[in-house]
Design an enzyme around this catalytic site. Structure first.
Site, PDB file in Angstrom:
ATOM      1  N   LYS A  79       0.823  -1.029  -0.089  1.00 33.10           N
ATOM      2  CA  LYS A  79      -0.078   0.156  -0.003  1.00 33.10           C
ATOM      3  C   LYS A  79       0.979   1.358   0.068  1.00 33.10           C
ATOM      4  CE  LYS A  79      -4.422   0.788   0.248  1.00 33.10           C
ATOM      5  NZ  LYS A  79      -5.583   0.307  -0.038  1.00 33.10           N
ATOM      6  N   GLY A 179     -23.858   3.872   4.072  1.00 34.84           N
ATOM      7  CA  GLY A 179     -23.123   4.663   2.833  1.00 34.84           C
ATOM      8  C   GLY A 179     -23.372   3.883   1.489  1.00 34.84           C
ATOM      9  N   GLY A 181     -22.009   5.195  -1.453  1.00 39.55           N
ATOM     10  CA  GLY A 181     -21.139   5.706  -2.454  1.00 39.55           C
ATOM     11  C   GLY A 181     -20.938   4.779  -3.610  1.00 39.55           C
ATOM     12  N   VAL A 183     -19.315   1.803  -4.062  1.00 44.65           N
ATOM     13  CA  VAL A 183     -19.921   0.390  -3.815  1.00 44.65           C
ATOM     14  C   VAL A 183     -21.282   0.366  -3.171  1.00 44.65           C
ATOM     15  CG1 VAL A 183     -19.376  -1.721  -2.674  1.00 44.65           C
ATOM     16  CG2 VAL A 183     -17.442  -0.157  -3.349  1.00 44.65           C
TER      17      VAL A 183
HETATM   18  P1  NAD Z   1     -17.303   6.126  -1.267  1.00 47.57           P
HETATM   19  O1  NAD Z   1     -16.310   7.143  -0.687  1.00 47.57           O
HETATM   20  O2  NAD Z   1     -17.711   6.455  -2.829  1.00 47.57           O
HETATM   21  O3  NAD Z   1     -18.778   6.214  -0.506  1.00 47.57           O
HETATM   22  C1  NAD Z   1     -18.535   6.318   0.936  1.00 47.57           C
HETATM   23  C2  NAD Z   1     -19.889   6.859   1.369  1.00 47.57           C
HETATM   24  O4  NAD Z   1     -20.092   6.694   2.575  1.00 47.57           O
HETATM   25  C3  NAD Z   1     -20.303   8.075   0.801  1.00 47.57           C
HETATM   26  O5  NAD Z   1     -21.493   8.410   0.176  1.00 47.57           O
HETATM   27  C4  NAD Z   1     -20.091   8.860   2.300  1.00 47.57           C
HETATM   28  O6  NAD Z   1     -21.239  10.041   2.078  1.00 47.57           O
HETATM   29  C5  NAD Z   1     -20.893   7.781   3.480  1.00 47.57           C
HETATM   30  N1  NAD Z   1     -20.587   8.138   4.704  1.00 47.57           N
HETATM   31  C6  NAD Z   1     -19.442   8.507   5.279  1.00 47.57           C
HETATM   32  N2  NAD Z   1     -19.893   8.250   6.465  1.00 47.57           N
HETATM   33  C7  NAD Z   1     -20.953   7.866   6.791  1.00 47.57           C
HETATM   34  C8  NAD Z   1     -21.795   7.402   8.016  1.00 47.57           C
HETATM   35  N3  NAD Z   1     -21.327   7.886   9.171  1.00 47.57           N
HETATM   36  N4  NAD Z   1     -23.034   7.091   7.773  1.00 47.57           N
HETATM   37  C9  NAD Z   1     -23.377   6.729   6.426  1.00 47.57           C
HETATM   38  N5  NAD Z   1     -22.758   7.071   5.293  1.00 47.57           N
HETATM   39  C10 NAD Z   1     -21.706   7.544   5.498  1.00 47.57           C
HETATM   40  O7  NAD Z   1     -16.560   4.812  -1.137  1.00 47.57           O
HETATM   41  P2  NAD Z   1     -16.640   3.434  -1.794  1.00 47.57           P
HETATM   42  O8  NAD Z   1     -15.493   3.355  -2.908  1.00 47.57           O
HETATM   43  O9  NAD Z   1     -18.097   3.237  -2.122  1.00 47.57           O
HETATM   44  O10 NAD Z   1     -16.156   2.584  -0.624  1.00 47.57           O
HETATM   45  C11 NAD Z   1     -16.752   2.278   0.496  1.00 47.57           C
HETATM   46  C12 NAD Z   1     -16.026   1.454   1.498  1.00 47.57           C
HETATM   47  O11 NAD Z   1     -15.428   0.123   1.039  1.00 47.57           O
HETATM   48  C13 NAD Z   1     -14.821   2.009   1.777  1.00 47.57           C
HETATM   49  O12 NAD Z   1     -14.606   1.767   3.105  1.00 47.57           O
HETATM   50  C14 NAD Z   1     -13.586   1.409   1.089  1.00 47.57           C
HETATM   51  O13 NAD Z   1     -12.273   1.475   1.535  1.00 47.57           O
HETATM   52  C15 NAD Z   1     -14.322   0.261   0.926  1.00 47.57           C
HETATM   53  N6  NAD Z   1     -13.772  -0.683  -0.316  1.00 47.57           N
HETATM   54  C16 NAD Z   1     -13.913   0.005  -1.521  1.00 47.57           C
HETATM   55  C17 NAD Z   1     -13.836  -0.681  -2.678  1.00 47.57           C
HETATM   56  C18 NAD Z   1     -13.899   0.120  -4.080  1.00 47.57           C
HETATM   57  O14 NAD Z   1     -13.638  -0.979  -5.024  1.00 47.57           O
HETATM   58  N7  NAD Z   1     -14.357   1.146  -4.111  1.00 47.57           N
HETATM   59  C19 NAD Z   1     -12.924  -1.833  -2.557  1.00 47.57           C
HETATM   60  C20 NAD Z   1     -12.840  -2.522  -1.361  1.00 47.57           C
HETATM   61  C21 NAD Z   1     -13.203  -1.815  -0.316  1.00 47.57           C
END
Ligand code: NAD
Length: 352
Positions: A79, A179, A181, A183
């Site tokens: 990382k 969340g 976002g 995913v």
């Molecule tokens: P993202 O930033 O697109 O989405 C995160 C969402 O969570 C946002 O909409 C934000 O407003 C919301 N959020 C933040 N705090 C919150 C709370 N207290 N209550 C409710 N919602 C809240 O991130 P992402 O890419 O969708 O990833 C989500 C999680 O999955 C992260 O922890 C990331 O590390 C993990 N992850 C993502 C991937 C990927 O392919 N994107 C792969 C493995 C792990």
């Protein structure tokens, strides 16, 4: 996953790279390369100091080793974290400087997007090194935003978990998605299509409104989701949401979501097991994104990547079997299985 002193010692290599002219101060952590190049994304974050950045990089690199090993990828774990420069800065110059640092590792570390970084940033990195993925897809090959693949792996894992713990399918089950976002929103769509009832929370009203309109979801305030009347709780926002303060309030019997490092401590995994809540270990279920990244870097076809993502539920089932047979909590079973795979191929360790 918790970082222990032992885990630090297990790191093969770390580099602190500085290029003040271009605003770069970064840590690149290589946890293991026994299975292949250490792969894991690059995070841009406003770390207070380099010590904080080191701790995050080490912890995340270890997690990537485990995730890649259990996903069956020929990759080790690594990382990179970059300290976000204060004030205005040129992203292009910053990421090109980072790309030069990656290049100097001659393929021991492969980078991609993570929190705070984008496809455009990886395009800048790719000007300096070929050891980068997450670039725009070309000629139908894997690439681009890995989130839909992560969502698919989480969805399939949830099907497995619900069948195992509740003896039924997702159709008619109530799932709380924390969340919405990249995913979480894709996951909500898959769940809606499968006939699940959705309860959602996000800090963004716009995203919540979209889920209510498109999937008939019920919305609750972010602080209320954890204690809502759910069959499944799907953390898709932050780490450490499963902790001493929250576990006692959970009503869901299954936890399965995309967020990294959902357990605040290993003890919290035990607490879930003691409450008979089935926890699907985060790095087992959220490997779809890194599979897509790996496929891009290794030149695999989209079909090969898809088949590996589609196998996520079966890999999770195998971890549940180990846990059931050995009276381990599920996160302990996953850690043990991953460490065994890594140890079998560990290359010479050099700690700096
Ligand atoms: P993202 O930033 O697109 O989405 C995160 C969402 O969570 C946002 O909409 C934000 O407003 C919301 N959020 C933040 N705090 C919150 C709370 N207290 N209550 C409710 N919602 C809240 O991130 P992402 O890419 O969708 O990833 C989500 C999680 O999955 C992260 O922890 C990331 O590390 C993990 N992850 C993502 C991937 C990927 O392919 N994107 C792969 C493995 C792990």
């Amino acid at each position: 996953m918790n970082m222990t002193f032992d885990s630090y010692r297990e790191l093969e290599q770390f580099e602190i790279v500085r290029d003040p002219q271009n605003g770069l101060e970064a840590v690149i952590a290589i946890h293991s390369t026994g299975l292949g190049p250490a792969a894991g994304g690059c995070r841009l974050w406003a770390y207070e100091d380099v010590e904080q950045a080191k701790i995050d990089a080490f912890r995340l690199a270890e997690g990537m080793s485990y995730k890649n090993a259990l996903a069956g990828l020929p990759l080790g774990g690594g990382k990179a974290v970059i300290r976000k420069p204060a004030g205005t800065f040129s992203r292009d110059a910053l990421f090109r400087a980072f790309g030069r640092a990656v290049s100097q590792l001659n393929g021991r570390y492969v980078t991609a997007e993570d929190v705070g970084t984008s496809v455009a940033d990886m395009l800048a990195v790719s000007q300096e090194t070929r050891h980068v993925a997450g670039l725009p897809p070309k000629d139908g090959r894997p690439g681009g935003d890995p989130s839909p693949w992560t969502a698919l792996g989480v969805f399939l894992s949830m099907e497995t978990s619900v069948r195992r713990r509740l003896g039924n399918s997702l159709s008619g089950s109530t799932v709380g998605v924390q969340g919405l976002g990249h995913v979480g929103f894709s996951l909500a769509k898959l769940l809606h299509d499968a006939g699940a009832k959705l309860v959602v929370a996000d800090l963004s009203k716009e995203r919540v409104d979209a889920a209510v309109a498109q999937f008939g979801a019920k919305s609750v305030a972010p602080e209320d989701l954890i204690a809502a009347d759910l069959d499944v709780f799907a953390p898709c926002a932050l780490g450490a949401v499963l902790n001493e303060g929250t576990i006692g309030r959970l009503r869901a019997k299954v936890i399965c979501g995309a967020a990294n490092n959902q357990l605040a401590t290993d003890e919290d995994g035990r607490r879930l097991a003691d409450r008979d809540i089935l926890y699907a270990p985060d790095y087992v279920v959220n490997s779809g994104g890194i599979i897509n990244v790996a496929a891009e870097y290794l030149g695999w076809s989209s079909e090969r990547a898809k088949a590996l993502v589609e196998d996520t539920g079966a890999r999770l089932d195998a971890i549940f079997d180990i846990a059931a047979k050995s009276s381990l909590a599920t996160h302990e079973a996953a850690n043990q299985a991953a460490r065994a795979i890594i140890a079998s191929k560990r290359s010479a360790v050099s700690v700096r």
